[in-house]
Design a protein around this motif. Structure first.
Motif, short mmCIF file in Angstrom:
data_model
loop_
_atom_site.label_atom_id
_atom_site.label_comp_id
_atom_site.label_asym_id
_atom_site.label_seq_id
_atom_site.Cartn_x
_atom_site.Cartn_y
_atom_site.Cartn_z
N LYS A 245 0.78 -1.23 0.00
CA LYS A 245 0.00 0.00 0.00
C LYS A 245 0.81 1.29 0.00
N ALA B 247 3.31 2.22 -1.99
CA ALA B 247 3.79 2.68 -3.30
C ALA B 247 5.26 3.08 -3.26
N GLN C 62 7.90 0.91 -4.05
CA GLN C 62 8.78 0.19 -4.98
C GLN C 62 9.18 1.04 -6.17
N GLN C 63 8.23 1.80 -6.72
CA GLN C 63 8.55 2.56 -7.94
C GLN C 63 9.68 3.54 -7.70
N TRP C 64 9.66 4.19 -6.55
CA TRP C 64 10.70 5.20 -6.29
C TRP C 64 12.02 4.53 -5.95
N LYS D 219 -1.26 19.75 5.50
CA LYS D 219 -2.67 20.11 5.65
C LYS D 219 -3.60 19.07 5.03
N GLY D 220 -4.59 18.65 5.83
CA GLY D 220 -5.66 17.80 5.30
C GLY D 220 -5.36 16.31 5.33
N TYR D 221 -4.12 15.92 5.52
CA TYR D 221 -3.79 14.49 5.48
C TYR D 221 -4.02 13.83 6.83
N ASP D 222 -4.37 12.52 6.77
CA ASP D 222 -4.67 11.78 8.00
C ASP D 222 -3.58 10.75 8.28
N SER E 31 -3.46 7.53 7.36
CA SER E 31 -3.59 6.32 6.54
C SER E 31 -2.46 6.15 5.52
N PHE F 207 -2.95 6.42 2.51
CA PHE F 207 -3.15 7.47 1.50
C PHE F 207 -2.23 8.66 1.79
N SER G 123 1.55 7.14 1.02
CA SER G 123 1.88 7.01 -0.41
C SER G 123 1.99 8.37 -1.08
N SER G 124 1.24 9.35 -0.56
CA SER G 124 1.30 10.70 -1.16
C SER G 124 2.69 11.32 -1.04
N ASN H 36 -10.32 10.31 2.46
CA ASN H 36 -8.94 10.52 2.88
C ASN H 36 -8.25 11.41 1.87
N LYS H 37 -7.52 12.39 2.36
CA LYS H 37 -6.72 13.19 1.45
C LYS H 37 -5.61 12.33 0.86
N SER H 38 -5.41 12.48 -0.44
CA SER H 38 -4.43 11.65 -1.15
C SER H 38 -3.88 12.46 -2.31
N PHE H 39 -2.58 12.68 -2.35
CA PHE H 39 -1.95 13.43 -3.44
C PHE H 39 -2.71 14.73 -3.73
N THR I 160 -6.35 0.68 -2.97
CA THR I 160 -5.22 0.72 -2.04
C THR I 160 -3.94 0.13 -2.60
N LYS I 161 -4.01 -0.64 -3.68
CA LYS I 161 -2.82 -1.37 -4.13
C LYS I 161 -2.34 -1.00 -5.54
N ALA J 190 -1.75 1.98 -6.91
CA ALA J 190 -0.91 3.18 -7.02
C ALA J 190 -1.36 4.07 -8.17
#
Lengths: 276, 276
Positions: free
Chosen positions: A62, A64, A66-68, A250-253, A255, A257, A260-261, B7-10, B61-62, B64
């Motif tokens: 969850k 993300a 691996q790509q980086w 701001k705004g992130y929790d 999780s 999400f 990965s952001s 959820n905030k995400s990116f 969730t998986k 990306a």
């Protein structure tokens, strides 16, 4: 060591492996992503320590990451968060026992015989990884989330020549002053608070700091802010003039999400430290 | 419609919502990622249809996908793969009933009263999304994995003016000739194979094709190659001179590690079609 699974991922291999752990007295499972670059020689290693309730699997699927790591040519390891199996002590609460090892070596019963996550992460697992994979153990960095951010920071500061950089997502930043900490440190280490200080990132930041860059990200809409106490760590970092940065997002929790952001930022941050 | 979570995400919002579905006769849940760009006006919509055993949650969730959709300013919706709840028909097998709607409108009992995933994806859910979110329903594209790749391709070809582009990860490409297809099409639609052809991407590619670009990725180490029959779809695409490309990716399997490895390519592919 046995291979549980291997999946190709971003031209590298996302593996899951299990092995008999001496320090934990049980079989332990971890995930390891090896980028394609590992085919032509040892690559640096980034540790990712997970939070309460997690196994090796959550971040592996969850976060993300691996790509980086593939882009930067860095391996990343996802250890479990506690010993597991029949006969291993546990508690009904989600935040004690299995899934909640808290990255300490327990001295109190019933935990003392298996709950040795500090030694597992700091000693046994690195030794196993170095023997079995194309890893350059002279180039390591460490990160983690929540309880794992706590583990990353405290282990990094206690091993000053080991890690090029340390980062954390929403770490449990000041456990000696939080219900995420007092309960676990008391259960695992007993009530002598002299034993607790080594496991409090804010106290360690104040006392010893880290010889390298530090990156902390914290979501401003995290439900657990009162338990995490980011203000204590931020204060300690800046009071110390610690190289690094602390970001309130701001705004992130709390999780994945959120994780990965900002994973790209963290991997890039570690890559810069590992390659200089 | 009710909000389950947001959820905030990116910089955008990953939401989960539930609503009473008329066509499925039960409550249905879906995930929707809205990029920050949706704050300033309607954004294009990418559909992601999931595979056997999945709910709305797996790809959300998986896979990306959010980061690339955020970068491109595209929303992405993750519907469930079948009706669910008490009183909904099911089967002991993982590949029939719940989690296995196969993107058809069942006509046979006990499935006919609820298993209407074709109409749900093609009619009811788009209407609901268009009414409730900042989406430009004149700019849609569609993708999916395995059973969801099958759904994406067949729905795209049956709605020639709706989607700017279609892609798939390891689609069930020729279900009328596979045990992933004959079983389900027989159970849901009956044994009149005249009713099956509409739900076979290779047959539809041969018959009608798609008025836009098509991208297919398939892992060469996928355990299910014999069931997926990618060769049938590749043949049909190239025999038709269909605009697009079919990639056989060495070493990749059927997992989300495969999907996430190529998600950037797919989102970029759709963005190019949606923004021209």
């Amino acid at each position: 060591m046995e291979t549980v699974s291997e999946n190709k991922s971003f031209d590298g291999v996302q593996g899951v492996y299990t092995h008999a752990s001496e320090v934990c007295g049980c079989d332990m499972t971890f995930g390891l992503f090896l980028p394609e670059d590992a085919k032509s020689g040892p690559v640096p290693l980034l540790w990712y320590l997970s939070g309460l309730t997690c196994t090796h699997e959550n971040a592996m699927t969850k976060a993300a990451a691996q790509q980086w790591c593939a882009e930067q040519g860095i391996a990343i390891v996802f250890p479990d968060t506690s010993p597991r199996g029949e006969g291993i002590a546990d508690d009904e609460a989600y935040d004690l026992g299995k899934g909640a090892g808290f990255y300490v070596d327990a001295t109190e019963n019933p935990w003392a015989s298996n709950f040795k996550m500090w030694s597992y992460i700091a000693d046994e697992l690195p030794s196993l990884l170095g023997r079995n994979f194309e890893l350059d153990m002279d180039r390591q960095s460490i990160t983690g989330h929540s309880m794992g951010g706590h583990g990353a920071l405290t282990i990094a500061m206690a091993h000053p020549d080991r890690f090029a950089s340390v980062s954390a997502f929403a770490p449990i930043a000041n456990p000696t002053a939080s219900d995420w900490g007092k309960k676990q440190l008391g259960a695992y280490l007993g009530e002598d608070k002299g034993q607790w200080a080594k496991h409090d990132a804010s106290l360690q930041m104040k006392e010893v700091g880290f010889d390298g860059p530090v990156l902390i990200d914290q979501g401003a809409s995290d439900n657990f802010l009162d338990l995490l106490r980011p203000e204590a760590l931020a204060h300690a970092m800046m009071a110390r003039r610690q190289e690094g940065l602390f970001r309130m997002q701001k705004g992130y929790d709390h999780s994945y999400f959120f994780i990965s952001s900002f994973m790209e930022d963290h991997v890039t941050f570690h890559a810069e430290a590992l390659y200089t």
